[in-house]
Design an enzyme around this catalytic site. Sequence first.
Site, mmCIF file in Angstrom:
data_model
loop_
_atom_site.group_PDB
_atom_site.id
_atom_site.type_symbol
_atom_site.label_atom_id
_atom_site.label_comp_id
_atom_site.label_asym_id
_atom_site.label_seq_id
_atom_site.Cartn_x
_atom_site.Cartn_y
_atom_site.Cartn_z
ATOM 1 N N HIS A 148 0.803 -1.238 0.000
ATOM 2 C CA HIS A 148 0.000 0.000 0.000
ATOM 3 C C HIS A 148 0.833 1.284 0.000
ATOM 4 C CE1 HIS A 148 -3.613 -2.303 0.604
ATOM 5 N NE2 HIS A 148 -3.257 -2.734 1.799
ATOM 6 N N ASP A 183 -2.966 -11.036 -1.794
ATOM 7 C CA ASP A 183 -3.428 -10.467 -0.523
ATOM 8 C C ASP A 183 -4.928 -10.156 -0.662
ATOM 9 O OD1 ASP A 183 -1.868 -8.643 1.901
ATOM 10 O OD2 ASP A 183 -3.909 -8.020 1.380
ATOM 11 N N HIS A 185 -6.401 -7.604 0.206
ATOM 12 C CA HIS A 185 -6.584 -6.185 -0.097
ATOM 13 C C HIS A 185 -6.002 -5.835 -1.478
ATOM 14 C CE1 HIS A 185 -6.645 -6.386 4.388
ATOM 15 N NE2 HIS A 185 -7.644 -5.513 4.243
ATOM 16 N N ASP A 277 -3.849 -12.912 4.260
ATOM 17 C CA ASP A 277 -5.146 -12.544 4.836
ATOM 18 C C ASP A 277 -6.303 -12.987 3.941
ATOM 19 O OD1 ASP A 277 -4.450 -10.708 2.889
ATOM 20 O OD2 ASP A 277 -4.681 -8.935 4.170
HETATM 21 C C1 TV1 Z 1 -4.356 -1.151 15.718
HETATM 22 C C2 TV1 Z 1 -5.055 -1.966 16.586
HETATM 23 C C3 TV1 Z 1 -4.708 -1.056 14.378
HETATM 24 C C4 TV1 Z 1 -6.138 -2.703 16.105
HETATM 25 C C5 TV1 Z 1 -6.202 -1.701 12.542
HETATM 26 C C6 TV1 Z 1 -8.455 -3.223 9.989
HETATM 27 C C7 TV1 Z 1 -5.805 -1.774 13.893
HETATM 28 C C8 TV1 Z 1 -7.277 -2.437 12.109
HETATM 29 C C9 TV1 Z 1 -6.524 -2.609 14.775
HETATM 30 C C10 TV1 Z 1 -7.667 -2.359 10.712
HETATM 31 C C11 TV1 Z 1 -7.952 -3.240 13.057
HETATM 32 C C12 TV1 Z 1 -7.782 -1.695 8.657
HETATM 33 C C13 TV1 Z 1 -8.936 1.098 7.559
HETATM 34 C C14 TV1 Z 1 -10.150 3.310 8.086
HETATM 35 C C15 TV1 Z 1 -8.363 3.566 7.102
HETATM 36 C C16 TV1 Z 1 -8.905 2.546 7.999
HETATM 37 C C17 TV1 Z 1 -0.027 -5.529 4.786
HETATM 38 C C18 TV1 Z 1 -9.994 5.436 6.794
HETATM 39 C C19 TV1 Z 1 -9.632 -4.856 13.566
HETATM 40 C C20 TV1 Z 1 -0.944 -5.421 3.628
HETATM 41 C C21 TV1 Z 1 -4.538 -2.733 5.879
HETATM 42 C C22 TV1 Z 1 -5.959 -2.559 6.334
HETATM 43 C C23 TV1 Z 1 -4.270 -4.054 5.176
HETATM 44 C C24 TV1 Z 1 -6.178 -1.163 6.852
HETATM 45 C C25 TV1 Z 1 -2.785 -4.220 4.880
HETATM 46 C C26 TV1 Z 1 -7.574 -0.919 7.397
HETATM 47 C C27 TV1 Z 1 -2.453 -5.362 3.939
HETATM 48 N N1 TV1 Z 1 -8.508 -2.773 8.725
HETATM 49 N N2 TV1 Z 1 -7.574 -3.322 14.328
HETATM 50 N N3 TV1 Z 1 -7.270 -1.398 9.860
HETATM 51 N N4 TV1 Z 1 -9.377 4.502 7.660
HETATM 52 N N5 TV1 Z 1 -7.749 0.471 7.680
HETATM 53 O O1 TV1 Z 1 -9.930 0.544 7.142
HETATM 54 O O2 TV1 Z 1 -3.093 -5.233 2.697
HETATM 55 O O3 TV1 Z 1 -2.873 -6.584 4.469
HETATM 56 O O4 TV1 Z 1 -9.023 -3.968 12.626
HETATM 57 ZN ZN ZN Z 2 -4.182 -7.383 3.180
HETATM 58 CA CA CA Z 3 -4.649 -8.414 -3.643
#
Ligand code: TV1
Ligand code: ZN
Ligand code: CA
Length: 393
Positions: A148, A183, A185, A277
């Site tokens: 990302h 992935d 995402h 994931d």
């Molecule tokens: C700390 C503690 C951070 C608990 C983050 C889930 C946390 C998330 C947490 C979480 C969580 C996201 C968003 C909304 C952006 C936000 C490595 C506008 C239980 C490659 C990244 C996902 C995926 C980000 C990364 C997403 C990858 N989901 N608990 N955060 N804002 N962020 O939706 O592609 O796997 O969830």
């Molecule tokens: Zn992911």
């Molecule tokens: Ca993907």
Amino acid sequence: SPSCADDKKRRVCYYYDPGIAHIKFSDDHVMVPARVAMAHSLVGVYGMLGDMRRLRTRPATEAEIRRFHSPEYVDLLCDLTPESYANDAALRQKAEDHHGIGGEDDCPAFDRLWKYCRGYAGGSLAAARALVDGASDIAINWSGGMHHASACKATGFCYVNDIVLAINELLGTFSRVIYVDIDAHHGDGVQNAFLDSNRVMTLSFHRYGKITPHKDFFPGSGAINEIGDGAGKHYSVNVPLDAGVRDDVYHTLFEPIVGKAMEVFQPEAIVLQCGADSLSGDRLGGMELSVRGHAECVSFLRGFNLPLLLLGGGGYTINHVASTWCYETAVAVGKEGELPDDIEIPSHGYELMYKNQGNKLHYQTSTATAARKRSSSTEVTKGKVLEHLSQVE
Ligand code: TV1
Ligand code: ZN
Ligand code: CA
């Protein structure tokens, strides 16, 4: 099946740095670098370290990271510590307002952040160099795959985009590189970095759509009609999926689409982001792949006999992640036949972590026994993506 009868051995190299595997984002963060230490322990206990050359490399240099990332962003990454973030209001404001760090919880300013970034980026660069040199056929860095990050911003747990750095390294020698991202995402940072290039084809499979009436599954991009710009038109490929997609539906799409992409694009090297994931039971992904179904993607791409870079990525149920990356290491070295369903995970220090999955590498997916559901949208998606690919000249 595409993974069958490919007994040819490959020269595999492998990066693992214990110094970055024990870093913590925060006490309750979902991204747990220790999953890579767990995968490494499994790789060791299954006797695979002797089947690979270990890459003992230096961390990426600041200059290497500046080849993609912006000057102000790299300056910030160098200066940022939990202390400077807490005590320097101007620095904190710059981090939060312009560079995606701090503020909400996804990308905190944690201790040894810069060391962590230089470590995993150095691993991906060394892995790419091993392929460029011709020293290895397959190079692995499970701590990489941070798809990302953009040139000037951290997002979605990714600070430095090691994938973009590694692909640029490969482009010094190979004329065309295909990037495949399994992935859960969308691989937005890599897609955007090469959006107008016809030397890199990016192909992401990901969950896509609303998770509540007002919220998209992160990051919200990756619609089927995102196909690239300018000279890169048709060289960005997106395969949006519904939550709950299982092995059968996934592979109805994966082999025909990736096979067609290989045929029309004729790449000289392959980069596969193996974000775990997309596995059944993941804390964030919502998809339903089995370990074998996920690893089938690795087998399929290995079968093309091109230089292959295997990277990690997401994966939030850490026992599942470690099981999968261990099994995929076995696929890389051609020993997956030696890791059957029935044997228990040997004692190795982390064995208690696998209790929830019955101490087996191949755990039962939650829908393994559920009724088979046909989806006509799968055929529609496949048809549209193949139609896009047919326009590549
Ligand atoms: C700390 C503690 C951070 C608990 C983050 C889930 C946390 C998330 C947490 C979480 C969580 C996201 C968003 C909304 C952006 C936000 C490595 C506008 C239980 C490659 C990244 C996902 C995926 C980000 C990364 C997403 C990858 N989901 N608990 N955060 N804002 N962020 O939706 O592609 O796997 O969830
Ligand atoms: Zn992911
Ligand atoms: Ca993907």
